[in-house]
Write a protein that holds these residues in place. Structure first.
Motif, mmCIF file in Angstrom:
data_model
loop_
_atom_site.group_PDB
_atom_site.id
_atom_site.type_symbol
_atom_site.label_atom_id
_atom_site.label_comp_id
_atom_site.label_asym_id
_atom_site.label_seq_id
_atom_site.Cartn_x
_atom_site.Cartn_y
_atom_site.Cartn_z
ATOM 1 N N THR A 37 -31.246 -8.023 -39.424
ATOM 2 C CA THR A 37 -30.040 -8.144 -38.609
ATOM 3 C C THR A 37 -29.942 -9.560 -38.062
ATOM 4 O O THR A 37 -30.966 -10.236 -37.876
ATOM 5 C CB THR A 37 -30.054 -7.144 -37.441
ATOM 6 O OG1 THR A 37 -31.202 -7.399 -36.619
ATOM 7 C CG2 THR A 37 -30.110 -5.713 -37.955
ATOM 8 N N VAL B 124 -23.015 -8.223 -34.602
ATOM 9 C CA VAL B 124 -24.371 -8.167 -35.150
ATOM 10 C C VAL B 124 -24.258 -7.802 -36.623
ATOM 11 O O VAL B 124 -23.705 -6.748 -36.973
ATOM 12 C CB VAL B 124 -25.247 -7.142 -34.409
ATOM 13 C CG1 VAL B 124 -26.622 -7.058 -35.070
ATOM 14 C CG2 VAL B 124 -25.395 -7.527 -32.944
ATOM 15 N N PRO C 44 -27.409 -11.682 -35.096
ATOM 16 C CA PRO C 44 -26.226 -11.811 -34.239
ATOM 17 C C PRO C 44 -25.443 -13.076 -34.589
ATOM 18 O O PRO C 44 -26.023 -14.095 -34.962
ATOM 19 C CB PRO C 44 -26.822 -11.876 -32.831
ATOM 20 C CG PRO C 44 -28.200 -12.413 -33.031
ATOM 21 C CD PRO C 44 -28.661 -11.922 -34.369
#
Length: 391
Positions: free
Chosen positions: A107, A137, A109
């Motif tokens: 992941t 995100v 952001p």
């Protein structure tokens, strides 16, 4: 429980108008439910074979006339398909494709800046006045990342929209971005026309049902009506509003008010139906139904569910219209308040379900041996089950 005098025999129960249900044979009852299921089946067949609900148009960043040099940043200049009020709403989704060949998940952001212009007669009108950077995100697996919502317009005021998107922070990705896929989604205009005709058809049928019911009950005093017949006086007009006679305003007025009215009508009918079930299952067992002890606790229980359901529906309806970037509000205190209210909503809904099950069990325990009341109980239970399943 919650007021009312318990009866011991059929003589203790208030006299009422003889219902047609008492004289129906099993074959006639089966015919009634067969017709109902046939109508539902025809509706489903029309829905399945009718026009698709969603119309989609996909644009790839690598195929745009003005392809940005850096796919990690942009800017991306997009133009929506030509729209009408029958398209109802406009969504823009984004999917990022990388050159990752592994199987890992990660992941990241990042920030996103979106500018929306509505075009009409060669003039551009700014739609989102607050175009500050939003945080998102990115969730990726292998070479594909999860779609995320860029914007959502709950009401279409213009024939065409242009969207400018810029990213920040994606340069930190461990893999190179090879393409960015954008997808515009709207309601299919043909589906909207079908929806309008269906609503109008159900509106006419409901109005005819109200007229027939009023005509058949005009000779009897209101105090002699059964509790089911009294509740029909409330449910049938609310069903008329549930089909929304003002639905056409959604396409004629550039406002979120018609959507708010639609949410109000639908939540009100559903709340009345919930109240009808617990009042009827309890009312069949009692002859004394005082306002304070019998109705008030039930109204409070269902009222909390109704108020919260209407709040959620109106909140979504309002922000989908005035805020294209509704997701950025998830970080505001209002979201936390909404989350708490959702917990309260589900708690009261669970209490309602448990209370309804308690009333159903008590009714089946006490009424199955009484003539006429067992028929009403069985018919009500079957009808309740059918409505829940159909919903």
């Amino acid at each position: 429980m919650f007021g009312g005098r318990k009866f011991k025999s059929i003589d203790d129960v208030d006299s009422s108008v003889q219902m047609k249900l008492y004289s129906l044979t099993k074959r006639e009852i089966l015919t009634v439910f067969t017709c109902f299921f046939l109508a539902v089946t025809v509706t489903l067949v029309i829905g399945i074979n009718g026009p698709s609900v969603v119309y989609s148009e996909t644009l790839r960043a690598t195929e745009l006339p003005d392809t940005p040099k850096h796919l990690q940043k942009g800017p991306f200049y997009l133009e929506s398909p030509y729209l009408s009020s029958f398209n109802q709403q406009l969504y823009l989704w984004c999917k990022i494709v990388t050159n990752n060949t592994g199987s890992g998940k990660y992941t990241e952001p990042f920030g996103m800046n979106v500018k929306i212009l509505g075009k009409e007669d060669q003039y551009g009108f700014e739609v989102n006045r607050d175009s500050n950077e939003r945080e998102r995100v990115l969730q990726c697996e292998q070479d594909s990342c999860k779609d995320f919502l860029v914007m959502h317009l709950g009401h279409l005021q213009y024939l065409l929209y242009t969207v400018t998107i810029e990213f920040s922070g994606l340069s930190k990705l461990p893999h190179k971005i090879v393409d960015v896929v954008f997808t515009f989604q709207t309601f299919n205009p043909n589906f909207t026309q079908l929806e309008i005709w269906f609503r109008f058809g159900f509106l006419v049928v409901t109005f005819i049902a109200i007229c027939l019911f009023a005509h058949s009950m005009r000779k009897f005093s209101l105090r002699d009506w059964t509790i089911e017949q009294k509740w029909l006086v409330i449910l049938l007009p609310l069903l008329l509003l549930y089909n929304n006679p003002l639905f056409a305003l959604t396409f004629l007025v550039s406002s979120w008010i018609p959507n708010l009215l639609d949410a109000f009508f639908q939540t009100s009918f559903c709340a009345a139906l919930l109240l009808f079930w617990i009042c009827t299952y309890h009312g069949l067992r009692t002859s004394e139904r005082s306002l304070c002890l019998f109705y008030m606790p039930k109204v409070v229980l269902v009222g909390v569910v109704w108020v919260l359901a209407f709040f959620f529906a109106s909140w979504e309806s309002y922000h989908k219209t005035v805020d294209p970037h509704i997701l950025h509000r998830l970080r505001l205190p209002l979201f936390h308040c909404k989350f708490i209210l959702k917990i309260v909503f589900f708690v009261f809904l669970a209490i309602y379900v448990l209370y309804l099950l308690f009333l159903i069990i008590r009714a089946w325990t006490e009424l199955t041996s009484l003539p006429y009341f067992d028929i009403r109980l069985k018919f009500l239970t079957i009808l309740t089950f059918v409505i829940i399943v159909a919903s």
